[in-house]
Design a protein around this motif. Structure first.
Motif, short mmCIF file in Angstrom:
data_model
loop_
_atom_site.label_atom_id
_atom_site.label_comp_id
_atom_site.label_asym_id
_atom_site.label_seq_id
_atom_site.Cartn_x
_atom_site.Cartn_y
_atom_site.Cartn_z
N SER A 139 0.84 -1.20 0.00
CA SER A 139 0.00 0.00 0.00
C SER A 139 0.87 1.25 0.00
CB SER A 139 -0.92 0.02 1.23
OG SER A 139 -1.70 -1.15 1.25
N ARG A 140 1.92 1.23 0.83
CA ARG A 140 2.86 2.37 0.89
C ARG A 140 3.47 2.60 -0.50
NH1 ARG A 140 4.85 0.76 5.58
NH2 ARG A 140 6.54 -0.42 4.65
N ASP A 166 -3.76 1.71 3.46
CA ASP A 166 -3.79 0.30 3.85
C ASP A 166 -5.05 0.07 4.67
OD1 ASP A 166 -3.41 -2.22 4.90
OD2 ASP A 166 -1.91 -1.57 6.36
N ASN A 167 -6.08 -0.46 4.02
CA ASN A 167 -7.34 -0.65 4.74
C ASN A 167 -7.61 -2.12 5.04
OD1 ASN A 167 -7.87 -1.50 2.22
ND2 ASN A 167 -9.30 0.14 1.67
N ASP A 168 -6.54 -2.92 5.03
CA ASP A 168 -6.71 -4.36 5.26
C ASP A 168 -7.05 -4.70 6.71
OD1 ASP A 168 -6.31 -7.26 4.57
OD2 ASP A 168 -4.70 -7.01 6.03
N ALA A 169 -6.60 -3.84 7.65
CA ALA A 169 -6.77 -4.17 9.07
C ALA A 169 -8.23 -4.44 9.42
CB ALA A 169 -6.19 -3.07 9.94
N GLY A 170 -9.14 -3.70 8.78
CA GLY A 170 -10.56 -3.89 9.10
C GLY A 170 -11.25 -4.83 8.11
N PHE A 198 -2.86 -8.28 -5.31
CA PHE A 198 -2.60 -6.98 -5.94
C PHE A 198 -2.33 -7.11 -7.44
CE2 PHE A 198 -1.28 -6.55 -1.49
CZ PHE A 198 -1.96 -5.40 -1.12
N GLY A 199 -2.57 -8.32 -8.01
CA GLY A 199 -2.21 -8.58 -9.40
C GLY A 199 -2.63 -7.50 -10.38
N ALA A 226 11.61 -2.61 -7.87
CA ALA A 226 11.62 -1.68 -6.73
C ALA A 226 10.57 -2.11 -5.70
CB ALA A 226 11.34 -0.26 -7.22
N LEU A 227 9.43 -2.58 -6.17
CA LEU A 227 8.38 -3.06 -5.26
C LEU A 227 8.91 -4.25 -4.45
CD1 LEU A 227 5.51 -3.30 -4.12
CD2 LEU A 227 4.85 -4.53 -6.19
N HIS A 228 9.54 -5.20 -5.15
CA HIS A 228 10.08 -6.37 -4.44
C HIS A 228 11.13 -5.96 -3.40
CE1 HIS A 228 8.02 -9.71 -6.23
NE2 HIS A 228 8.26 -9.27 -7.46
#
Ligand SMILES: C[S@@+](CC[C@H](N)C(=O)[O-])C[C@H]1O[C@@H](n2cnc3c(N)ncnc32)[C@H](O)[C@@H]1O
Length: 275
Positions: free
Chosen positions: A169-170, A176-180, A230-231, A244-246
């Motif tokens: 997400s960053r 990052d809205n996965d927590a909920g 996230f595909g 860079a993401l990896h």
């Protein structure tokens, strides 16, 4: 279906292609969880089993191998795109005792007392009405037979979720809205028991399944989860953007390193009950 259901269905349909691409060739890399469900549901050779929310075939493929040619598995999922991965695996294994059904767990298209066991791995969290879904499972089970379900433990107890989601997400500049997220709705101890009871099951058992997965340093073990979740978002990245993401994901997992390997906490909740 409500608007939320439609969104969820569209979401799974969109993710289906990435799940099919990342589906293991044959037996699952997380077969230990499939074997746990097989044990909890009391599945034996010759059983006629319903696997709900099969996705790319877990645990349906492992169950088909367990029940053998005298038995059968019906792999049901709301998304035909998700089932494509399961079909591919079944074909590779030459399995002829597995069939595929598109349908929702809240309205199972089967007669009462059809199955010797029901399983569901990481599907109940998506239900619009989990109690209704479990009542349906009880209805299609033969009396005295068992259902076994697996859901995720809390995000903090699952390194893959708690590290990967914030990192990606960053990188993408998103919240990052996965927590909920719905995926954690049965992470509290006792919450699966509550819905199993409300659905009329008896002899209910619940357990927390805690593991530490070991992955060698240098292995991009997050690749499958990254593609599945996230595909569509990362597909457009150029090779250097993807690299860079990896690199940023690798940095985020650094606290899990212990010498030459990663130690990744994984926690799930398992429950079973008798119809
Ligand atoms: C996290 S995946 C789990 C797939 C597989 N069981 C596994 O463990 O790899 C959740 C699956 O539930 C399916 N699903 C979501 N809502 C559903 C519903 N109401 N009825 C049936 N399947 C549903 C999705 O299409 C998706 O394939």
């Amino acid at each position: 279906m409500t608007t939320t259901d439609n969104q969820t269905a569209a979401d799974w349909a969109a993710r289906g292609a990435y799940w099919a691409k990342t589906a293991p060739d044959t037996v699952s890399t997380t077969d230990d969880l499939n074997q746990l469900l097989i044990t909890l549901a009391g599945i034996e050779a010759g059983y006629n089993v319903l696997d709900i929310a099969s996705g790319a075939g877990d645990p349906a493929i492992s169950i088909a191998l367990k029940v053998g040619v005298e038995g059968s598995v019906t792999a049901l999922d709301a998304s035909p795109e998700m089932l494509a991965g399961a079909r591919k695996r079944a074909e590779k294994l030459g399995l002829e005792n597995i069939s595929f059904e598109t349908g929702r767990m809240e309205s199972l298209p089967f007669d009462p007392a059809t199955f010797d066991a029901v399983t569901c791995r990481f599907g109940l969290m998506s239900a619009t009405d989990p109690v209704l879904a479990l009542r349906g499972a009880r209805r299609v089970l033969k009396p005295g037979k068992k259902a076994a379900y697996l859901t995720h433990g809390s995000r903090e107890k699952n390194a893959l979720f708690s590290v990967l989601w914030p990192a990606v997400s960053r990188f993408l500049g998103e919240e990052d809205n996965d927590a909920g997220a719905r995926r954690y709705r049965f992470s509290e101890k006792g919450s699966l028991v509550t819905v199993f009871e409300a659905a009329g099951f008896t002899h209910i058992e619940e357990r927390e399944v805690v593991k530490t997965n070991i992955k060698p340093k240098g292995e991009r073990f997050w690749q499958t989860m990254l593609m599945r979740a996230f595909g569509a978002k990362i597909e457009g990245l150029e090779a250097d953007g993807l690299e860079a993401l990896h690199v940023s994901i690798e940095e985020a997992f650094a606290p899990c390193l212990n010498g030459d390997h990663y130690e990744l906490l994984s926690t799930d909740m398992a429950a079973c009950g008798v119809a």
